[in-house]
Design a protein around this motif. Structure first.
Motif, PDB file in Angstrom:
ATOM      1  N   ASN A  28      28.300   2.669  -7.352  1.00  0.00           N
ATOM      2  CA  ASN A  28      27.142   2.735  -6.451  1.00  0.00           C
ATOM      3  C   ASN A  28      26.744   1.385  -5.880  1.00  0.00           C
ATOM      4  OD1 ASN A  28      26.504   5.621  -6.772  1.00  0.00           O
ATOM      5  ND2 ASN A  28      26.246   5.030  -8.912  1.00  0.00           N
ATOM      6  N   GLN A  32      24.396  -2.003  -9.870  1.00  0.00           N
ATOM      7  CA  GLN A  32      23.796  -0.667  -9.900  1.00  0.00           C
ATOM      8  C   GLN A  32      24.432   0.129 -11.040  1.00  0.00           C
ATOM      9  OE1 GLN A  32      21.200   0.249  -7.859  1.00  0.00           O
ATOM     10  NE2 GLN A  32      21.364  -1.933  -7.374  1.00  0.00           N
ATOM     11  N   THR A  35      27.162   6.264 -12.075  1.00  0.00           N
ATOM     12  CA  THR A  35      26.708   7.638 -12.239  1.00  0.00           C
ATOM     13  C   THR A  35      27.922   8.549 -12.247  1.00  0.00           C
ATOM     14  OG1 THR A  35      26.433   7.873  -9.843  1.00  0.00           O
ATOM     15  CG2 THR A  35      24.455   7.281 -11.121  1.00  0.00           C
ATOM     16  N   ASN A  37      29.195  11.993 -10.416  1.00  0.00           N
ATOM     17  CA  ASN A  37      28.889  12.822  -9.263  1.00  0.00           C
ATOM     18  C   ASN A  37      30.042  13.787  -9.046  1.00  0.00           C
ATOM     19  OD1 ASN A  37      27.611   9.957  -8.735  1.00  0.00           O
ATOM     20  ND2 ASN A  37      26.326  11.484  -7.753  1.00  0.00           N
ATOM     21  N   CYS A  75      23.382   1.250 -20.071  1.00  0.00           N
ATOM     22  CA  CYS A  75      24.222   1.987 -19.130  1.00  0.00           C
ATOM     23  C   CYS A  75      25.370   1.090 -18.679  1.00  0.00           C
ATOM     24  CB  CYS A  75      23.411   2.455 -17.920  1.00  0.00           C
ATOM     25  SG  CYS A  75      22.837   1.129 -16.851  1.00  0.00           S
ATOM     26  N   THR A  77      27.360  -0.688 -15.706  1.00  0.00           N
ATOM     27  CA  THR A  77      27.043  -1.220 -14.384  1.00  0.00           C
ATOM     28  C   THR A  77      28.253  -2.005 -13.895  1.00  0.00           C
ATOM     29  OG1 THR A  77      25.374  -2.424 -13.106  1.00  0.00           O
ATOM     30  CG2 THR A  77      25.980  -3.364 -15.235  1.00  0.00           C
ATOM     31  N   VAL A 108      27.296  10.696 -20.926  1.00  0.00           N
ATOM     32  CA  VAL A 108      26.189  11.113 -20.076  1.00  0.00           C
ATOM     33  C   VAL A 108      25.230  11.917 -20.943  1.00  0.00           C
ATOM     34  CG1 VAL A 108      27.416  11.074 -17.870  1.00  0.00           C
ATOM     35  CG2 VAL A 108      27.469  13.138 -19.233  1.00  0.00           C
ATOM     36  N   ASN A 113      24.960  16.349 -11.713  1.00  0.00           N
ATOM     37  CA  ASN A 113      25.233  15.462 -10.596  1.00  0.00           C
ATOM     38  C   ASN A 113      24.240  14.304 -10.591  1.00  0.00           C
ATOM     39  OD1 ASN A 113      26.984  15.073  -8.347  1.00  0.00           O
ATOM     40  ND2 ASN A 113      25.307  15.625  -6.996  1.00  0.00           N
ATOM     41  N   ASN A 114      24.734  13.092 -10.424  1.00  0.00           N
ATOM     42  CA  ASN A 114      23.965  11.855 -10.328  1.00  0.00           C
ATOM     43  C   ASN A 114      23.397  11.370 -11.668  1.00  0.00           C
ATOM     44  OD1 ASN A 114      23.515   9.810  -8.424  1.00  0.00           O
ATOM     45  ND2 ASN A 114      21.348  10.341  -8.325  1.00  0.00           N
ATOM     46  N   ALA A 115      23.921  11.869 -12.786  1.00  0.00           N
ATOM     47  CA  ALA A 115      23.494  11.377 -14.101  1.00  0.00           C
ATOM     48  C   ALA A 115      24.053   9.974 -14.321  1.00  0.00           C
ATOM     49  CB  ALA A 115      23.969  12.314 -15.200  1.00  0.00           C
ATOM     50  N   THR A 116      23.292   9.120 -14.960  1.00  0.00           N
ATOM     51  CA  THR A 116      23.718   7.762 -15.282  1.00  0.00           C
ATOM     52  C   THR A 116      24.744   7.783 -16.407  1.00  0.00           C
ATOM     53  OG1 THR A 116      21.572   6.881 -14.607  1.00  0.00           O
ATOM     54  CG2 THR A 116      22.882   5.507 -16.076  1.00  0.00           C
ATOM     55  N   THR A 118      25.808   6.412 -19.570  1.00  0.00           N
ATOM     56  CA  THR A 118      25.118   5.688 -20.631  1.00  0.00           C
ATOM     57  C   THR A 118      26.107   4.995 -21.558  1.00  0.00           C
ATOM     58  OG1 THR A 118      25.096   7.647 -22.045  1.00  0.00           O
ATOM     59  CG2 THR A 118      23.187   7.318 -20.600  1.00  0.00           C
TER      60      THR A 118
END
Length: 136
Positions: A28, A32, A35, A37, A75, A77, A108, A113-116, A118
């Motif tokens: 992302n 950031q 995620t 998706n 998370c 990144t 996760v 959809n769009n979960a970070t 972890t």
């Protein structure tokens, strides 16, 4: 225990979304959170797996090859490349992705959809298992 060889992959969570969609790790932008998706053929879901040493690998987004996946605040990144390494191991239910010291797991909290993505204590849950799908 096999590890994915060097190459370019889409990394998909073992658990399908509530609407039966396959969820892929998505880049992302720098600094950031990653995620999951719905899996597409877009380049932001493609990851270069590189050998760091015989036990660990680095993960690099195809869209930003001067960056590497790093450990953020609970998370995953993406930061400027600095020898960030991960241990990737095959299990009966998919691969695990852990830090170089093999103390925490990628996962996760919810396969939506769009979960970070972890990073935390191992739970044995399939949401901490991944498939590496090789792409060209």
């Amino acid at each position: 225990m096999t590890k994915p060889p060097r190459g370019t992959y889409v990394i998909v969570n073992r658990v399908l979304s509530p609407t039966d969609e396959r969820l892929a790790i998505t880049f992302n932008g720098p600094e950031q959170p990653l995620t999951v998706n719905t899996r597409t053929d877009f380049s932001n879901q493609r990851w270069i797996v590189q050998d760091y040493d015989q036990n660990t690998k680095s993960l690099v987004p195809v869209d930003a090859t001067a960056l590497q996946v790093a450990w953020g605040a609970d998370c995953a990144t993406v930061l400027p490349a600095h020898n960030y390494v991960w241990t990737i191991r095959e299990t009966d239910s998919g691969y695990t992705i852990q830090d170089g010291g093999v103390t925490v797991f990628w996962g996760v909290a919810n396969a939506v959809n769009n979960a970070t993505v972890t990073i935390g204590t191992g739970t044995g849950d399939e949401k901490q298992r991944w498939f590496f799908e090789r792409v060209l």
